[in-house]
Design an enzyme around this catalytic site. Sequence first.
Site, PDB file in Angstrom:
ATOM      1  N   PRO A   9       0.794  -1.231   0.000  1.00  0.00           N
ATOM      2  CA  PRO A   9       0.000   0.000   0.000  1.00  0.00           C
ATOM      3  C   PRO A   9       0.828   1.284   0.000  1.00  0.00           C
ATOM      4  O   PRO A   9       1.834   1.384   0.692  1.00  0.00           O
ATOM      5  CB  PRO A   9      -0.836  -0.105   1.281  1.00  0.00           C
ATOM      6  N   ARG A  17       4.343  11.129  -1.937  1.00  0.00           N
ATOM      7  CA  ARG A  17       4.202  10.747  -0.548  1.00  0.00           C
ATOM      8  C   ARG A  17       5.488  11.027   0.246  1.00  0.00           C
ATOM      9  O   ARG A  17       6.547  10.500  -0.084  1.00  0.00           O
ATOM     10  CB  ARG A  17       3.895   9.250  -0.585  1.00  0.00           C
ATOM     11  N   TYR A  22      10.759   9.112   1.602  1.00  0.00           N
ATOM     12  CA  TYR A  22      10.790   8.112   0.523  1.00  0.00           C
ATOM     13  C   TYR A  22      11.444   8.611  -0.764  1.00  0.00           C
ATOM     14  O   TYR A  22      11.547   7.852  -1.727  1.00  0.00           O
ATOM     15  CB  TYR A  22       9.360   7.624   0.235  1.00  0.00           C
ATOM     16  N   ASN A  73       8.159  -5.470  -1.136  1.00  0.00           N
ATOM     17  CA  ASN A  73       8.088  -4.360  -0.183  1.00  0.00           C
ATOM     18  C   ASN A  73       6.637  -4.345   0.301  1.00  0.00           C
ATOM     19  O   ASN A  73       5.765  -3.785  -0.362  1.00  0.00           O
ATOM     20  CB  ASN A  73       8.457  -3.036  -0.847  1.00  0.00           C
ATOM     21  N   HIS A  79       4.440  -4.595   8.976  1.00  0.00           N
ATOM     22  CA  HIS A  79       4.407  -4.550  10.436  1.00  0.00           C
ATOM     23  C   HIS A  79       3.150  -5.190  11.034  1.00  0.00           C
ATOM     24  O   HIS A  79       2.974  -5.171  12.249  1.00  0.00           O
ATOM     25  CB  HIS A  79       4.534  -3.087  10.895  1.00  0.00           C
ATOM     26  N   ASP A  86       2.469 -15.980   6.000  1.00  0.00           N
ATOM     27  CA  ASP A  86       2.011 -17.362   5.783  1.00  0.00           C
ATOM     28  C   ASP A  86       1.949 -17.709   4.297  1.00  0.00           C
ATOM     29  O   ASP A  86       2.248 -18.853   3.909  1.00  0.00           O
ATOM     30  CB  ASP A  86       0.632 -17.575   6.425  1.00  0.00           C
ATOM     31  N   ILE A 100      12.307   1.088   1.122  1.00  0.00           N
ATOM     32  CA  ILE A 100      12.941   2.281   0.562  1.00  0.00           C
ATOM     33  C   ILE A 100      13.625   3.071   1.680  1.00  0.00           C
ATOM     34  O   ILE A 100      14.754   3.525   1.540  1.00  0.00           O
ATOM     35  CB  ILE A 100      11.873   3.120  -0.169  1.00  0.00           C
ATOM     36  N   SER A 101      12.930   3.226   2.794  1.00  0.00           N
ATOM     37  CA  SER A 101      13.494   3.967   3.938  1.00  0.00           C
ATOM     38  C   SER A 101      14.240   3.005   4.862  1.00  0.00           C
ATOM     39  O   SER A 101      14.078   1.779   4.772  1.00  0.00           O
ATOM     40  CB  SER A 101      12.363   4.652   4.703  1.00  0.00           C
ATOM     41  N   ARG A 110       7.571   0.176  13.602  1.00  0.00           N
ATOM     42  CA  ARG A 110       8.132  -0.318  12.331  1.00  0.00           C
ATOM     43  C   ARG A 110       9.269  -1.318  12.552  1.00  0.00           C
ATOM     44  O   ARG A 110       9.906  -1.762  11.605  1.00  0.00           O
ATOM     45  CB  ARG A 110       8.650   0.854  11.485  1.00  0.00           C
TER      46      ARG A 110
HETATM   47  C1  DQA Z   1       8.263   1.112   3.694  1.00  0.00           C
HETATM   48  C2  DQA Z   1       8.400   1.290   5.210  1.00  0.00           C
HETATM   49  C3  DQA Z   1       7.085   0.997   5.899  1.00  0.00           C
HETATM   50  O1  DQA Z   1       7.228   1.158   7.294  1.00  0.00           O
HETATM   51  C4  DQA Z   1       6.013   1.947   5.417  1.00  0.00           C
HETATM   52  O2  DQA Z   1       4.765   1.633   6.013  1.00  0.00           O
HETATM   53  C5  DQA Z   1       5.898   2.002   3.953  1.00  0.00           C
HETATM   54  C6  DQA Z   1       7.116   1.929   3.136  1.00  0.00           C
HETATM   55  C7  DQA Z   1       9.534   1.512   2.941  1.00  0.00           C
HETATM   56  O3  DQA Z   1       9.649   1.134   1.769  1.00  0.00           O
HETATM   57  O4  DQA Z   1      10.396   2.209   3.483  1.00  0.00           O
HETATM   58  O5  DQA Z   1       4.818   2.183   3.397  1.00  0.00           O
HETATM   59  O6  DQA Z   1       8.025  -0.260   3.426  1.00  0.00           O
END
Ligand code: DQA
Length: 144
Positions: A9, A17, A22, A73, A79, A86, A100-101, A110
């Site tokens: 998502p 965003r 990001y 991703n 989380h 599963d 990405i982060s 997280r």
């Molecule tokens: C993310 C990190 C997640 O905590 C966050 O909810 C995202 C993006 C990332 O790519 O850094 O939507 O997966």
Amino acid sequence: MKILVINGPNINMLGIREPDIYGKETFSDLMALLNTVGKEAQVEIEQFQSNHEGSIVDKIQEAYGTVQGIVINPAAYTHTSVAILDALKAVAIPAVEVHISDVSSREPFRQISYPGMYCEKTIAGLGLEGYRQAILYLKEKYAD
Ligand code: DQA
């Protein structure tokens, strides 16, 4: 070799965003990068993005028998989603988790990754470059 790249998502909102977290590169930039890496590495890349947990579970199930590697991703579902964990365990396809982060230096909520409990490797904090590294890792380890 075929690799399925799954984004969860809000990854479709890249560039719009929270660019301080990001980056400014867009979702289209990510699609272009996947295309380039696929050609360079000579692997077939299928990309899938969904904002819906069940659709991601369905896609992982459909990968059974047709895909040799998964780059995922799971975004916010990282989380929370035992269902995605599963599904990965059910199909038992080698998988790498990408963020990405740098999630390890962010909020306490997280710090847990359910899909990461299955994945062979987690690449976080490298921006879009993380996807390239994940694809190359799977190719080097699993291509015939
Ligand atoms: C993310 C990190 C997640 O905590 C966050 O909810 C995202 C993006 C990332 O790519 O850094 O939507 O997966």
